[in-house]
Design an enzyme around this catalytic site. Structure first.
Site, PDB file in Angstrom:
ATOM      1  N   GLU A 163      49.591 -78.941  41.292  1.00  0.00           N
ATOM      2  CA  GLU A 163      48.692 -80.023  40.900  1.00  0.00           C
ATOM      3  C   GLU A 163      48.990 -81.274  41.724  1.00  0.00           C
ATOM      4  O   GLU A 163      50.142 -81.604  41.979  1.00  0.00           O
ATOM      5  CB  GLU A 163      48.891 -80.317  39.410  1.00  0.00           C
ATOM      6  CG  GLU A 163      48.072 -81.480  38.870  1.00  0.00           C
ATOM      7  CD  GLU A 163      48.434 -81.815  37.425  1.00  0.00           C
ATOM      8  OE1 GLU A 163      47.591 -82.417  36.745  1.00  0.00           O
ATOM      9  OE2 GLU A 163      49.562 -81.471  36.989  1.00  0.00           O
ATOM     10  N   LYS A 196      39.852 -81.044  35.793  1.00  0.00           N
ATOM     11  CA  LYS A 196      40.760 -80.855  34.670  1.00  0.00           C
ATOM     12  C   LYS A 196      40.102 -81.305  33.369  1.00  0.00           C
ATOM     13  O   LYS A 196      39.636 -82.433  33.234  1.00  0.00           O
ATOM     14  CB  LYS A 196      42.043 -81.655  34.917  1.00  0.00           C
ATOM     15  CG  LYS A 196      43.152 -81.418  33.908  1.00  0.00           C
ATOM     16  CD  LYS A 196      44.389 -82.227  34.331  1.00  0.00           C
ATOM     17  CE  LYS A 196      45.569 -82.003  33.424  1.00  0.00           C
ATOM     18  NZ  LYS A 196      46.739 -82.823  33.855  1.00  0.00           N
ATOM     19  N   CYS A 223      47.589 -77.647  34.529  1.00  0.00           N
ATOM     20  CA  CYS A 223      48.699 -78.236  33.787  1.00  0.00           C
ATOM     21  C   CYS A 223      48.471 -78.310  32.270  1.00  0.00           C
ATOM     22  O   CYS A 223      48.595 -77.319  31.578  1.00  0.00           O
ATOM     23  CB  CYS A 223      49.026 -79.614  34.374  1.00  0.00           C
ATOM     24  SG  CYS A 223      50.717 -80.178  34.026  1.00  0.00           S
TER      25      CYS A 223
END
Length: 263
Positions: A43, A108, A142
């Site tokens: 990331e 995300k 994540c």
């Protein structure tokens, strides 16, 4: 459906030093020992997990151009996330870049509020399923790992939505147990492989990261080729037969609950 050759890059990230990081990755990728289908970077691989708007790029920026160059050079797909400025908003955007230079992206969905990410970035609102060598892959980022409903596989007319979950991360060392446990859970519950690629080292705020990049097979067996804080390339093969054999032997997908996600 063929076996899939993957290369995972577990590395430190120099804080907000894009050019130096890209040089480092270029050198690392030059050390690959065999042809690869997919290269996976962490990331925010060019900058570290920063809220600094000055680090943002649009889609003509140097980091995405570098990804295109590497995909072409190595004749494979490359993926990782970049701080992207789009129509005035910032996104933590994962790019899936093909050797021909075309790409897809995922923004995300779950922004890490405990680090203030939700105050700077706009959330995504859609998953993507990408294809490579007849594999369907669901790439996520994540904090998304903590939300199993968002990652849930589907099973319709004997077909699975995806064959592999992929998480890229800047996951902190103090919650390493959560990282390892949740990756295993996602693989087992979705009858899929699960890949996790995480950075190592300390960021600009002094937060250390656990590495622990791994591949989990559909039965929850873990391949963890590097030590917690070791830097390097991980070259592995995802085996088609292993996936299909387990799905045929223990297809709990036939009893999955059906539901819809509402914003």
């Amino acid at each position: 459906m063929q076996d899939l050759n993957i290369c995972l890059l577990q590395t430190d990230i120099l804080w907000e030093q894009r050019d130096e990081n890209l040089q480092l990755y270029s050198a690392k990728l030059g050390q690959m020992k065999r042809p690869c289908d997919l290269i996976v970077l962490p990331e925010m691989f060019a900058t570290g997990f920063t809220m600094n708007r000055d680090c943002a790029e649009d889609e003509s920026g140097p980091t995405l151009q570098w990804m295109k160059e590497q995909a072409k050079k190595h004749q494979c797909v490359i993926t990782g996330s970049i701080i992207t400025l789009h129509e005035g908003d910032l996104y933590n955007r994962l790019y899936w870049v093909l050797p021909q230079g075309n790409y897809q992206y995922y923004d995300k969905r779950h922004l890490f509020r405990f680090g203030g990410e939700h105050e700077y970035y706009a959330p995504g609102n859609r998953k993507i399923i990408v294809q490579i060598k007849d594999w369907n892959i669901c790439p996520l980022i994540c904090y998304d790992l903590r939300f199993p409903v968002w990652a849930r596989n589907t099973y319709t007319n004997t077909e699975f939505e995806y064959d592999c979950l992929l998480y890229i991360a800047n996951w902190p060392e103090r919650r390493a147990h959560h990282w390892k446990s949740l990756l295993v859970a996602r693989a087992i519950e979705n009858l899929s492989y699960c890949i996790g690629v995480n950075r190592i080292g300390a960021d600009g705020k002094g937060l250390t990261h656990c590495g622990n990049s791994m591949v989990v097979d559909p039965q929850g067996n873990v391949t963890l080729p590097l030590a917690d804080s070791e830097q390097g390339l991980i070259e592995l093969v995802l085996e088609r037969k292993q996936l299909l054999d387990w799905r045929n032997r223990f297809n709990v997908a036939q009893d999955w609950d059906h539901f819809n996600i509402k914003d």
